[in-house]
Design a protein around this motif. Structure first.
Motif, short mmCIF file in Angstrom:
data_model
loop_
_atom_site.label_atom_id
_atom_site.label_comp_id
_atom_site.label_asym_id
_atom_site.label_seq_id
_atom_site.Cartn_x
_atom_site.Cartn_y
_atom_site.Cartn_z
N ASP A 167 -2.66 -7.53 -5.42
CA ASP A 167 -3.74 -6.77 -6.05
C ASP A 167 -3.23 -5.39 -6.45
O ASP A 167 -2.08 -5.05 -6.20
CB ASP A 167 -4.88 -6.60 -5.05
CG ASP A 167 -5.92 -7.68 -5.24
OD1 ASP A 167 -6.54 -8.05 -4.26
OD2 ASP A 167 -6.06 -8.18 -6.38
N ASP A 168 -4.10 -4.63 -7.08
CA ASP A 168 -3.75 -3.24 -7.35
C ASP A 168 -3.34 -2.62 -6.03
O ASP A 168 -3.98 -2.80 -5.01
CB ASP A 168 -4.97 -2.48 -7.85
CG ASP A 168 -5.32 -2.91 -9.25
OD1 ASP A 168 -6.16 -2.26 -9.84
OD2 ASP A 168 -4.73 -3.88 -9.75
N ARG A 169 -2.29 -1.88 -6.08
CA ARG A 169 -1.86 -1.28 -4.83
C ARG A 169 -2.37 0.15 -4.71
O ARG A 169 -2.60 0.82 -5.69
CB ARG A 169 -0.35 -1.34 -4.73
CG ARG A 169 0.06 -2.75 -4.34
CD ARG A 169 1.43 -3.08 -4.77
NE ARG A 169 1.59 -2.92 -6.19
CZ ARG A 169 2.78 -2.92 -6.75
NH1 ARG A 169 3.85 -2.99 -6.00
NH2 ARG A 169 2.89 -2.82 -8.04
N ARG A 170 -2.56 0.55 -3.50
CA ARG A 170 -3.11 1.88 -3.25
C ARG A 170 -2.07 2.72 -2.53
O ARG A 170 -1.16 2.21 -1.91
CB ARG A 170 -4.35 1.79 -2.35
CG ARG A 170 -5.21 0.60 -2.63
CD ARG A 170 -6.05 0.79 -3.87
NE ARG A 170 -6.57 -0.50 -4.28
CZ ARG A 170 -7.31 -0.66 -5.33
NH1 ARG A 170 -7.65 0.35 -6.08
NH2 ARG A 170 -7.75 -1.85 -5.67
#
Lengths: 261, 144
Positions: free
Chosen positions: B128-131
Motif C-alpha cells: 500500500d501507500d507507505r507512510r
C-alpha cells in the motif's frame, strides 16, 4: 435575477483577507474569504443556473465546462495555498448561502484543523515516469540466428525470444519505477499513487509506469527536486516528469493507515 | 511558500510552474478525485462523479493533445449525444460501470462505490501507500 450560491474552494488557516482581493474564481467572480475563529473558507458566488443540481449534472458531462471550472477551482486553491496553508475541497462544493457555508466550516472545524496541521509546512509534488517498452526490449534482445533451422522455426524462436525479452523488459521497468518511487518516498512525508494516465490516450509517448504524488516538507523540497533531476539524469531509459508545487490535494483526506511522522 | 521557484529539470522534464499551464489531466485527477469531499447544499451525485472520472480517465488525458491536433468532437456536442462510435462506446461503458457499481453496492449498502480505487495502482505491486518514509532508515543505494 438568477439565484446565487456560494462555491467553496478550500479552507485555509491564517489567510489574510486581502490576499485574495484580486483573485477571480469560477465564472470570473471575485473571491471572498469567510472567517470563523482562525479558519477561512475561500469562496465566491456562483449562479445556481450553472451550479444547481440539474445544471451541474449536465455541466459535469461537458468537457469544456469541466475544464474551465476545474482550472478556475485550481487557480483559486493555488492562490490561497501560496499565502497560507490550505486544504482543497472537491470540485463544485456549493452552499445556498454564506451562512450555510459558515455553518459547514464550524461543523467540520475539527476535520479541517486536523487536515491543515497534517499538510502545514508541506507541499505536494507530482512525479510521472514514462518508459519506452519497445526500446527497452530491443536493446535486451539477442540477435542470434539458429543455424540449420528453417525460416519458420527461426521465426517462431525469434518471436518467443522477443516475447521473453519484452516480459523481462517490462519487469525491469516496473522494478526501476519502484526504486525511483522508493528513493523519492525516502524524501517525502508520505505519498499517494494516482492511477496511470492511459498511454494510448495521454498522447505522451511511452508507457506511464508511475503516477505518484509526494507530500514533501518545504525544507526538503529542494532535495526532492534535485533527486528527481538526478534520477532523470542517471536513468535515461525512464522519462521523469515533475509537476508542482501543488496545494496538497492528494493529501487532504485522512486515510485509515495514516500515521503522523 | 518555499519551493515555488522551480523552473526546470533540464532536458528530462518540463515541470509546470503556473496553475494556468498545468496539464488538465493532472488537475482533474486532483480536483475530482482528491480534496476533502463535504456535502454542500447542492447535491452532487457521487456515483456520477465516479463514473465521470472513470470515463474521463479514458478521454481527458488526451484532451490537451487532441486539441493540439485539432480534434474537438466534444466541443460540438457537449453531451456527447452524437451517433459517433465513441459515444456508443461510452454508453456501453457507462452501462457496464453502472452494473458493476450496482453489484458492488448490493454487496455493501453503506460503502461508497469504489470502482476506481480498486483500479488505482500505479505500480504493479502489492504494498500500500507507505507512510512515514521520511523517518525511515535509507535502504541500500543501488543507484549510481
Amino acid at each position: 435575477l438568477a439565484e446565487t450560491g456560494i462555491y467553496v474552494y478550500g479552507v485555509s488557516r491564517g489567510l489574510p483577507g486581502a490576499a485574495m482581493a484580486r483573485v477571480t474564481g469560477v465564472g470570473g467572480a471575485s473571491v471572498q474569504v469567510i472567517e470563523d475563529e482562525g479558519l477561512a473558507a475561500v469562496v465566491s458566488p456562483v449562479s445556481l443556473d450553472e451550479f444547481g443540481e440539474e445544471a451541474l449534472r449536465r455541466n459535469l458531462e461537458d468537457l469544456r465546462w469541466l475544464e474551465s471550472t476545474a482550472r478556475a477551482h485550481h487557480g483559486v486553491v493555488d492562490a490561497a495555498a501560496e499565502h497560507a496553508v490550505t486544504v482543497p475541497l472537491g470540485l463544485a462544493t456549493v452552499y445556498r448561502t454564506e451562512e450555510r457555508a459558515r455553518e459547514a466550516l464550524r461543523d467540520r472545524r475539527e476535520e479541517f484543523t486536523r487536515a491543515l496541521s497534517r499538510i502545514s509546512g508541506r507541499t505536494e509534488w507530482g512525479v510521472k515516469a514514462y518508459a519506452d517498452l519497445g526500446a527497452a526490449a530491443s536493446t535486451a534482445e539477442a540477435e542470434e540466428e539458429t543455424p540449420g533451422a528453417g525460416p519458420g522455426t527461426s521465426y517462431l524462436r525469434r518471436r518467443s525470444t522477443q516475447r521473453q525479452t519484452e516480459e523481462e523488459a517490462r519487469q525491469e521497468i516496473l522494478l526501476l519505477a519502484e526504486r525511483i518511487d522508493d528513493e523519492l518516498c525516502a524524501l517525502a512525508a508520505t505519498r499517494r499513487l494516482h492511477r496511470p494516465q492511459d498511454p494510448q490516450l495521454s498522447g505522451e509517448p511511452g508507457w506511464m509506469v508511475l503516477n505518484a504524488a509526494y507530500l514533501v516538507d518545504d525544507e526538503r523540497a529542494e532535495d526532492f527536486r534535485t533527486a528527481v533531476a538526478s534520477l532523470a539524469e542517471t536513468r535515461p531509459e525512464m522519462r521523469l516528469q515533475l509537476t508542482g508545487p501543488w496545494a496538497p490535494y492528494s493529501f487532504a483526506t485522512e486515510e485509515e493507515a495514516w500515521t503522523e511522522s | 511558500m518555499a519551493g515555488r521557484g522551480l523552473t526546470g529539470l533540464g532536458r528530462s522534464s518540463a515541470p509546470v510552474r503556473r496553475p494556468e499551464s498545468a496539464n488538465l489531466a493532472d488537475i482533474l485527477e486532483r480536483v475530482l478525485d482528491k480534496g476533502i469531499v463535504i456535502a454542500g447544499d447542492i447535491q452532487i451525485n457521487l456515483l456520477d462523479i465516479e463514473l465521470l472520472t472513470i470515463k474521463l480517465r479514458l478521454v481527458i488525458a488526451s484532451v490537451d493533445r487532441a486539441k493540439e491536433m485539432g480534434i474537438d468532437w466534444w466541443e460540438h456536442d457537449p453531451t456527447l449525444s452524437s451517433g459517433s462510435s465513441r459515444h456508443n462506446e461510452m454508453v456501453e461503458e457507462n452501462r457496464r460501470l453502472r452494473d458493476r457499481i450496482a453489484a458492488l453496492e448490493a454487496g455493501d449498502e453503506e460503502q461508497r462505490p469504489s470502482v476506481e480505487r480498486r483500479e488505482r495502482r500505479a505500480v504493479d505491486r502489492s504494498g500500500d501507500d507507505r507512510r512515514e518514509r521520511g523517518s525511515r532508515a535509507p535502504e541500500e543505494d543501488d543507484f549510481g
